[in-house]
Design an enzyme around this catalytic site. Structure first.
Site, PDB file in Angstrom:
ATOM      1  CE  LYS A 143     -14.446  -3.536   2.463  1.00 41.07           C
ATOM      2  NZ  LYS A 143     -14.030  -4.775   3.066  1.00 41.07           N
TER       3      LYS A 143
ATOM      4  CE  LYS B  62      -4.454  -1.560   1.566  1.00 39.95           C
ATOM      5  NZ  LYS B  62      -5.688  -1.170   2.244  1.00 39.95           N
TER       6      LYS B  62
ATOM      7  CE  LYS C 120      -8.457  -9.417  -1.282  1.00 45.21           C
ATOM      8  NZ  LYS C 120      -8.852  -9.375   0.088  1.00 45.21           N
TER       9      LYS C 120
END
Ligand code: ATP
Ligand code: LTN
Length: 336
Positions: free
Chosen positions: A202, A113, A199
């Site tokens: 969200k 991130k 995957k």
């Protein structure tokens, strides 16, 4: 009784992956364990790209409503919002003085991130796993149901607990319980419909790649019909060679409680069109009762707020004594 803690960030609409990979398992664990479930809003403000102050409160309430709609039972389990207990932030500070810079810097999620962001990365993002350790350890959780990607965070929580006990307590009277990660037995890992090699997520998936738990039936059908497959036309489970078809087979198996191989045999030869329609129908049926329950709950947001307030009170009953114990063990002067 075994104590369980898990959390989910209000960072976007909950999707089929969250439901099959996490919530189904959360609900099942209530049968024979003491469960504490949390909407981790303090984690959701660690990266500016995902933090929208205008929608955070609504998303927090929606996620809690979703948890209740899938069957988290506030009579049996504790359901609460992380920021309603300042103890989580306070315990994080204590753990900041136990966790090492080096071990946090190596966390895969932080590396991923923070990549390319240089000095603009928040201290909160760096400290994210320490807050997660506080979540888990304040409740003496034995088991933490999470996806495989969270393994390092749970190991860090375990290391912090061990180090804290070693430095500030005795083996006979440890302050913290050592938690372990548990992964759902069916290992459901729902992949993005548009890119079945990653995957469903969200924050990362496109709208077409995701099935939201609240998507209308027509929308679900449309998304599954346009799911990426391959040109071979056969229906069999092979994640490497046929990721799209395999993903749909797994979704169908999870939604109908049947075996992947049995379903593959049943649909093979019938073409992708028929198969996709069956998957869409199964998902629609799976989500229908959840959506109905969600609509009922969403009609009375005051009631959900009351459930969360009660959950916060009950969470505090566990977290406050744990934190006091930890502060005392560290030698902080109790208030007279
Ligand atoms: P974000 O994009 O914000 O990281 P996410 O959609 O990846 O969100 P998380 O909030 O990280 O979801 O995860 C919540 C829980 O849902 C975790 O236990 C995680 O393992 C599970 N989960 C998330 N995505 C999937 C998926 N595609 N398949 C199975 N389980 C999933
Ligand atoms: N980092 C987790 C969410 C999370 C969590 C927790 C999970 C925050 N605190 C404590 C288990 C226990 C995630 O992104 N899935």
């Amino acid at each position: 009784m075994t104590r369980v803690f898990s959390g989910m960030q209000p960072s976007g609409d909950p999707h089929l992956g969250n439901l099959l990979g996490a919530w189904v398992n959360w609900v099942a664990m209530q049968e024979d364990r003491e469960c504490v479930y949390c909407v981790v809003d303090l984690h959701a403000i660690t990266s500016p790209a995902e933090h929208d102050p205008a929608t955070l409160a609504a998303r927090t309430l929606e996620l809690a409503t979703g948890m209740l709609a899938v069957g988290v039972d506030p009579q049996r389990s504790i359901l609460f919002v992380q920021s309603h207990l300042h103890e989580h932030a306070e315990c994080t500070w204590l753990f900041n003085c136990v966790a090492g810079f080096g071990e946090l810097r190596k966390m895969p999620q932080f590396k991923e991130k923070s990549e390319g962001k240089g000095d603009a990365v928040s201290v909160g993002l760096f400290d994210y796993p320490v807050l997660q350790a506080a979540d888990i350890l304040l409740y003496h959780a034995d088991e933490v149901p999470v996806g495989e990607d969270q393994r390092h965070h749970i190991e860090l929580a375990r290391d912090i607990a061990q180090r804290f006990n070693h430095r500030f307590a005795t083996p006979e009277a440890p302050v913290f319980t050592l938690p372990k990660a548990v992964h759902p037995p069916a290992a459901a890992r729902v992949m993005d419909l548009q890119d079945p090699t990653v995957k469903m997520s969200k924050s990362a998936s496109s709208e077409k790649g995701i099935i939201s738990v609240l998507d209308e039936p027509k929308r679900i059908e449309k998304k599954i019909k346009s799911a990426v497959t391959d040109s071979a036309g056969d229906i069999r489970h092979d994640r490497a060679a046929k990721p799209g078809v395999s993903n749909l087979l797994e979704i169908l198996a999870a939604a109908t409680h049947r075996e992947v191989d049995e379903l593959a045999a049943e649909y093979d030869g019938g073409g992708y069109g028929t198969f996709k329609l069956a998957v869409a129908e199964a998902v629609i049926e799976l989500l229908r009762p959840i959506q109905d329950r969600y609509a009922e709950l969403a009609d009375d947001p005051g009631e959900v707020q009351r459930v969360l307030a009660d959950g916060a009170d009950r969470a505090r009953e566990v977290a406050v004594p744990t934190l006091q114990h930890a502060k005392q063990a560290m030698g902080l002067l109790p208030r007279g």
